[in-house]
Motif scaffolding. Structure first.
Motif, PDB file in Angstrom:
ATOM      1  N   ALA A 140      95.233  28.009  32.812  1.00 14.53           N
ATOM      2  CA  ALA A 140      93.694  27.589  32.896  1.00 14.53           C
ATOM      3  C   ALA A 140      92.794  28.609  32.131  1.00 14.53           C
ATOM      4  O   ALA A 140      91.713  28.166  31.445  1.00 14.53           O
ATOM      5  CB  ALA A 140      93.387  27.501  34.496  1.00 14.53           C
ATOM      6  N   GLU A 141      93.257  29.865  32.262  1.00 16.42           N
ATOM      7  CA  GLU A 141      92.488  30.892  31.581  1.00 16.42           C
ATOM      8  C   GLU A 141      92.743  30.757  30.205  1.00 16.42           C
ATOM      9  O   GLU A 141      91.801  31.078  29.219  1.00 16.42           O
ATOM     10  CB  GLU A 141      92.849  32.215  31.958  1.00 16.42           C
ATOM     11  N   GLY A 142      93.829  30.806  29.691  1.00 19.31           N
ATOM     12  CA  GLY A 142      94.146  30.521  28.276  1.00 19.31           C
ATOM     13  C   GLY A 142      93.435  29.195  27.609  1.00 19.31           C
ATOM     14  O   GLY A 142      93.282  29.642  26.372  1.00 19.31           O
ATOM     15  N   LEU A 169      95.786  38.641  30.817  1.00 18.53           N
ATOM     16  CA  LEU A 169      97.014  38.510  31.109  1.00 18.53           C
ATOM     17  C   LEU A 169      97.808  39.408  31.610  1.00 18.53           C
ATOM     18  O   LEU A 169      98.443  39.549  32.678  1.00 18.53           O
ATOM     19  CB  LEU A 169      97.694  37.661  30.048  1.00 18.53           C
ATOM     20  N   ARG A 170      97.624  40.685  30.991  1.00 21.20           N
ATOM     21  CA  ARG A 170      98.436  41.896  31.349  1.00 21.20           C
ATOM     22  C   ARG A 170      98.075  42.332  32.893  1.00 21.20           C
ATOM     23  O   ARG A 170      98.993  43.284  33.289  1.00 21.20           O
ATOM     24  CB  ARG A 170      98.159  42.913  30.408  1.00 21.20           C
ATOM     25  N   ARG A 171      96.852  42.108  33.209  1.00 20.83           N
ATOM     26  CA  ARG A 171      96.567  42.575  34.671  1.00 20.83           C
ATOM     27  C   ARG A 171      97.140  41.505  35.684  1.00 20.83           C
ATOM     28  O   ARG A 171      96.873  41.675  36.993  1.00 20.83           O
ATOM     29  CB  ARG A 171      95.012  42.633  34.854  1.00 20.83           C
ATOM     30  N   LEU A 224     102.851  31.989  37.754  1.00 24.38           N
ATOM     31  CA  LEU A 224     102.341  31.819  36.311  1.00 24.38           C
ATOM     32  C   LEU A 224     101.067  31.092  36.328  1.00 24.38           C
ATOM     33  O   LEU A 224     100.118  31.593  35.815  1.00 24.38           O
ATOM     34  CB  LEU A 224     103.227  31.053  35.562  1.00 24.38           C
ATOM     35  N   GLU A 225     100.793  30.266  37.417  1.00 24.54           N
ATOM     36  CA  GLU A 225      99.638  29.429  37.367  1.00 24.54           C
ATOM     37  C   GLU A 225      98.991  29.485  38.498  1.00 24.54           C
ATOM     38  O   GLU A 225      97.623  29.792  38.333  1.00 24.54           O
ATOM     39  CB  GLU A 225      99.799  27.881  36.811  1.00 24.54           C
ATOM     40  N   GLU A 226      99.311  29.160  39.703  1.00 25.73           N
ATOM     41  CA  GLU A 226      98.408  29.040  40.822  1.00 25.73           C
ATOM     42  C   GLU A 226      98.085  30.605  41.151  1.00 25.73           C
ATOM     43  O   GLU A 226      96.881  30.841  41.559  1.00 25.73           O
ATOM     44  CB  GLU A 226      99.491  28.480  42.071  1.00 25.73           C
ATOM     45  N   ARG A 227      98.695  31.588  40.794  1.00 27.45           N
ATOM     46  CA  ARG A 227      98.292  33.054  41.113  1.00 27.45           C
ATOM     47  C   ARG A 227      97.772  33.834  39.898  1.00 27.45           C
ATOM     48  O   ARG A 227      97.085  34.793  40.187  1.00 27.45           O
ATOM     49  CB  ARG A 227      99.510  33.729  41.799  1.00 27.45           C
ATOM     50  N   SER A 228      98.312  33.242  38.648  1.00 32.31           N
ATOM     51  CA  SER A 228      97.992  34.224  37.541  1.00 32.31           C
ATOM     52  C   SER A 228      96.867  33.605  36.629  1.00 32.31           C
ATOM     53  O   SER A 228      96.470  34.010  35.766  1.00 32.31           O
ATOM     54  CB  SER A 228      99.268  34.648  36.937  1.00 32.31           C
ATOM     55  N   HIS A 229      97.011  31.910  36.834  1.00 34.51           N
ATOM     56  CA  HIS A 229      96.212  31.253  35.799  1.00 34.51           C
ATOM     57  C   HIS A 229      96.279  31.356  34.388  1.00 34.51           C
ATOM     58  O   HIS A 229      95.331  31.178  33.734  1.00 34.51           O
ATOM     59  CB  HIS A 229      94.636  31.580  36.305  1.00 34.51           C
ATOM     60  N   HIS A 230      97.541  31.680  34.101  1.00 36.63           N
ATOM     61  CA  HIS A 230      97.836  31.800  32.617  1.00 36.63           C
ATOM     62  C   HIS A 230      97.340  30.597  31.764  1.00 36.63           C
ATOM     63  O   HIS A 230      96.525  30.802  30.876  1.00 36.63           O
ATOM     64  CB  HIS A 230      99.200  31.902  32.581  1.00 36.63           C
ATOM     65  N   ALA A 277      89.805  27.882  19.659  1.00 37.54           N
ATOM     66  CA  ALA A 277      89.492  29.265  18.740  1.00 37.54           C
ATOM     67  C   ALA A 277      90.883  29.827  18.387  1.00 37.54           C
ATOM     68  O   ALA A 277      91.290  30.119  17.323  1.00 37.54           O
ATOM     69  CB  ALA A 277      88.795  30.327  19.527  1.00 37.54           C
ATOM     70  N   ILE A 278      91.900  29.385  19.309  1.00 37.57           N
ATOM     71  CA  ILE A 278      93.074  30.569  19.146  1.00 37.57           C
ATOM     72  C   ILE A 278      94.282  29.040  19.198  1.00 37.57           C
ATOM     73  O   ILE A 278      94.414  28.400  19.858  1.00 37.57           O
ATOM     74  CB  ILE A 278      93.339  31.231  20.288  1.00 37.57           C
TER      75      ILE A 278
END
Ligand code: HEM
Length: 183
Positions: free
Chosen positions: A118-120, A164-166, A110-116, A126-127
């Motif tokens: 950090a990117e979010g 996220l979907r990638r 979720l985080e170390e490899r997809s950066h959910h 805004a969101i």
């Protein structure tokens, strides 16, 4: 019996303060079309017949670490802002393979490899977001995710969902329905 958890219900039908603009099956089966959505807590009356309803509870965070918790707390806005007239309701189910992984492996994906996280975080404030857990309630989805934003941030939200979907994390998503709303 006393209810320990107060679920939030998302009820689609003819009534509700949110107008459903589109329903897109990103992966797996869609949900039936409906005109409006209401978000209901305990004690709320749901008027009219529902096309479908989903419930979830706001549980404890599973993966967030202390620094992230502090960083999120400093920037994340509340729901219900006057300017946030756009919403996305995205129910998601992950695969058996995901749930068979150990907690540390899921965090790594979720985080170390997809950066959910950090990117979010780049899209805050805004969101506005809220994560509901649904799996333990025996529901068809594991998570009900809810986002609110102003129209001028709609493009940014598209960028985030595309990113996220990638990701590697999304390889474990087996059902996802993306519902957009306005009020
Ligand atoms: C707006 C920026 C976003 C931020 C800051 C954010 C942040 C987070 C955080 C911190 C968690 C972990 C919660 C925990 O520890 O249990 C999480 C989980 C989750 N988020 Fe996001 N997120 C964002 C956007 C999104 C979007 C756009 C989606 C859907 C398209 C999404 C779907 C999910 C799902 C399904 C989970 C649960 C994952 C799991 O427990 O396996 N998030 N998010």
């Amino acid at each position: 019996l006393t209810a320990l958890l107060s679920p939030t219900w998302f009820v689609a039908g003819e009534t509700g303060s949110w107008r459903i603009l589109r329903v897109e099956a990103v992966k797996g089966d869609s949900l039936p079309a409906a005109r409006r959505l209401s978000v209901c807590g305990p004690g709320d009356d749901v008027a009219g017949a529902a096309r479908w309803s989903l419930q979830g509870v706001v549980g404890h965070a599973r993966y967030v670490q202390s620094q992230e918790k502090a960083a999120l707390g400093a920037v994340q806005p509340a729901l219900g802002r006057e300017s946030a007239t756009c919403a996305a309701f995205i129910p998601i189910r992950k695969s058996a393979a995901w749930w068979e992984l150990a907690q540390d492996e899921r965090r790594a994906i979720l985080e170390e490899r997809s950066h959910h996280i950090a990117e979010g975080m780049k899209y805050l404030p805004a969101i506005a977001r809220r994560l509901y857990q649904s799996r333990e309630l025996g529901e068809p989805f594991d998570f009900l995710t809810w986002f609110e934003f102003a129209p001028e941030h709609a493009d940014a939200f598209e960028q985030l969902t595309a990113l996220l979907r990638r990701s590697e994390e999304w390889a474990y998503v087996e059902r996802e329905v993306d519902i957009r709303l306005s009020r």
